[in-house]
Design a protein around this motif. Structure first.
Motif, PDB file in Angstrom:
ATOM      1  N   VAL A 160       0.861  -1.185   0.000  1.00  0.00           N
ATOM      2  CA  VAL A 160       0.000   0.000   0.000  1.00  0.00           C
ATOM      3  C   VAL A 160       0.892   1.227   0.000  1.00  0.00           C
ATOM      4  O   VAL A 160       1.743   1.389   0.875  1.00  0.00           O
ATOM      5  N   VAL A 162       0.802   5.490  -0.420  1.00  0.00           N
ATOM      6  CA  VAL A 162      -0.117   6.629  -0.388  1.00  0.00           C
ATOM      7  C   VAL A 162       0.555   7.872  -0.966  1.00  0.00           C
ATOM      8  O   VAL A 162       1.735   8.130  -0.741  1.00  0.00           O
ATOM      9  N   HIS A 166      -4.310   9.604  -3.528  1.00  0.00           N
ATOM     10  CA  HIS A 166      -4.664   8.205  -3.778  1.00  0.00           C
ATOM     11  C   HIS A 166      -3.889   7.257  -2.853  1.00  0.00           C
ATOM     12  O   HIS A 166      -2.807   7.587  -2.367  1.00  0.00           O
ATOM     13  N   SER A 167      -4.465   6.080  -2.668  1.00  0.00           N
ATOM     14  CA  SER A 167      -3.683   4.937  -2.213  1.00  0.00           C
ATOM     15  C   SER A 167      -3.500   4.024  -3.423  1.00  0.00           C
ATOM     16  O   SER A 167      -4.441   3.782  -4.181  1.00  0.00           O
ATOM     17  N   TRP A 168      -2.276   3.581  -3.619  1.00  0.00           N
ATOM     18  CA  TRP A 168      -1.954   2.647  -4.698  1.00  0.00           C
ATOM     19  C   TRP A 168      -1.701   1.280  -4.072  1.00  0.00           C
ATOM     20  O   TRP A 168      -0.942   1.168  -3.100  1.00  0.00           O
ATOM     21  N   THR A 169      -2.313   0.243  -4.593  1.00  0.00           N
ATOM     22  CA  THR A 169      -2.162  -1.096  -4.034  1.00  0.00           C
ATOM     23  C   THR A 169      -1.605  -2.044  -5.085  1.00  0.00           C
ATOM     24  O   THR A 169      -1.869  -1.897  -6.280  1.00  0.00           O
ATOM     25  N   PHE A 181      -8.703   8.903  -2.650  1.00  0.00           N
ATOM     26  CA  PHE A 181      -9.141   9.260  -1.304  1.00  0.00           C
ATOM     27  C   PHE A 181     -10.376  10.164  -1.390  1.00  0.00           C
ATOM     28  O   PHE A 181     -10.537  10.913  -2.360  1.00  0.00           O
ATOM     29  N   VAL A 190       1.521   5.730   6.133  1.00  0.00           N
ATOM     30  CA  VAL A 190       0.859   4.455   6.403  1.00  0.00           C
ATOM     31  C   VAL A 190       1.874   3.444   6.934  1.00  0.00           C
ATOM     32  O   VAL A 190       3.034   3.424   6.526  1.00  0.00           O
ATOM     33  N   GLY A 199      -3.194   4.500   8.939  1.00  0.00           N
ATOM     34  CA  GLY A 199      -2.819   5.696   8.208  1.00  0.00           C
ATOM     35  C   GLY A 199      -2.988   6.924   9.072  1.00  0.00           C
ATOM     36  O   GLY A 199      -3.941   7.017   9.858  1.00  0.00           O
ATOM     37  N   SER A 211      -7.318   0.365   7.908  1.00  0.00           N
ATOM     38  CA  SER A 211      -7.803  -0.317   6.713  1.00  0.00           C
ATOM     39  C   SER A 211      -7.219  -1.714   6.670  1.00  0.00           C
ATOM     40  O   SER A 211      -6.060  -1.923   7.029  1.00  0.00           O
ATOM     41  N   GLY A 214      -6.086  -1.257   2.387  1.00  0.00           N
ATOM     42  CA  GLY A 214      -5.508  -0.062   1.803  1.00  0.00           C
ATOM     43  C   GLY A 214      -6.432   0.677   0.867  1.00  0.00           C
ATOM     44  O   GLY A 214      -6.038   1.696   0.281  1.00  0.00           O
ATOM     45  N   TRP A 217     -11.076   2.885   4.221  1.00  0.00           N
ATOM     46  CA  TRP A 217     -10.484   3.350   5.461  1.00  0.00           C
ATOM     47  C   TRP A 217     -11.564   3.738   6.464  1.00  0.00           C
ATOM     48  O   TRP A 217     -12.611   4.267   6.089  1.00  0.00           O
TER      49      TRP A 217
END
Length: 267
Positions: A160, A162, A166-169, A181, A190, A199, A211, A214, A217
């Motif tokens: 994850v 951040v 955005h959060s990128w997974t 977000f 995070v 986070g 979360s 990720g 939340w």
């Protein structure tokens, strides 16, 4: 500079004479050995008082230290200066980094599931993501529309990462999915602690969210505070301990094996 403090409960802290004058900013532990890094290079120790330099890091600023997948990884802040890796903490070899240029300063380093990921902010160039399946060879795996990374963690089978929006997974550091977000400053940093990601907002007042993936939340109640500069968190027994700038330490209670519903400052 070179100060180490230890605690068995997160409340009472004892200063340990590390014998070093270098500023320590990063710390990892694995296989019975501590690895630390800061403005004067990276060092390893089994007892926190006697330290040995990691090769090819002397006098360099260190961007990240990590123990994951049964391997130590130390990244120079300027990625073009290289990454050092070791399975035992005493014998070190240089990893290959393909695609790094001057200005690629390390922002995050994480590992899990057999994979490793490092991120750069991109001073003088675009921000990037570098990934490795073995810790010895890193390649550029930056997705389209990627913006400056704030923080990176691994847990529950995924990375994850951040940014400000955005959060990128990713399951492996190669394939990434962007998750928007709901508002600005939603998650600024995070960590994976216990069984969930925690986070912290990047706003001027500290607040925490949790979360499991990720992506979705949940706000943590009563977690606002005056200091937003909390950089690291660990789980210890029934508590989460967060440390930050100015000597700030926050301890949050965990209900059983779940994450906390309340965080209280105990400085």
């Amino acid at each position: 500079s070179g100060t180490v403090v230890t605690s068995s409960d997160g409340i009472a802290w004892t200063e340990v004479n590390s014998g070093r004058t270098n500023a320590f900013g990063k710390l990892a532990f694995g296989n019975g050995r501590y690895i630390t890094g800061g403005l004067g290079g990276a060092f390893h120790s089994t007892n926190l008082t006697s330290w040995t330099a990691v090769p090819s890091t002397n006098n360099n600023e260190i961007g990240g230290v990590l123990y994951a997948n049964n391997r130590f990884v130390v990244a120079n802040n300027a990625l073009v200066l290289g990454i050092q890796t070791s399975t035992d903490g005493t014998t070190w070899t240089a990893a290959t980094v393909t695609g790094a240029i001057a200005g690629d300063d390390v922002e995050g380093l994480a590992g899990g599931g057999g994979n490793f990921v490092g991120t750069t902010r991109g001073f003088g160039g675009p921000p990037k993501i570098f990934a490795s399946s073995n810790g010895t060879a890193f390649t550029n795996q930056t997705p389209a529309n990627f913006t400056i990374p704030n923080s990176l963690a691994y847990g529950n089978g995924r990375f994850v990462l951040v940014t400000s929006s955005h959060s990128w997974t990713s399951p492996d550091g190669v394939t990434w999915t962007a998750n928007a977000f709901p508002s600005a400053s939603y998650v600024g940093s995070v960590k994976f602690v216990g069984d969930k990601f925690i986070g912290r907002s990047s706003s001027l007042t500290m607040s925490f969210r949790t979360s499991s993936d990720g992506v979705t939340w949940t706000d943590v109640e009563n977690s606002s505070g005056p200091n937003a500069a909390f950089g690291d968190m660990v789980a210890h027994g029934n508590y989460i301990i967060a440390v930050g700038g100015g000597g700030s330490i926050v301890r949050g209670q965990i209900a059983g094996t779940a994450m906390p519903t309340t965080l209280t400052a105990t400085v």
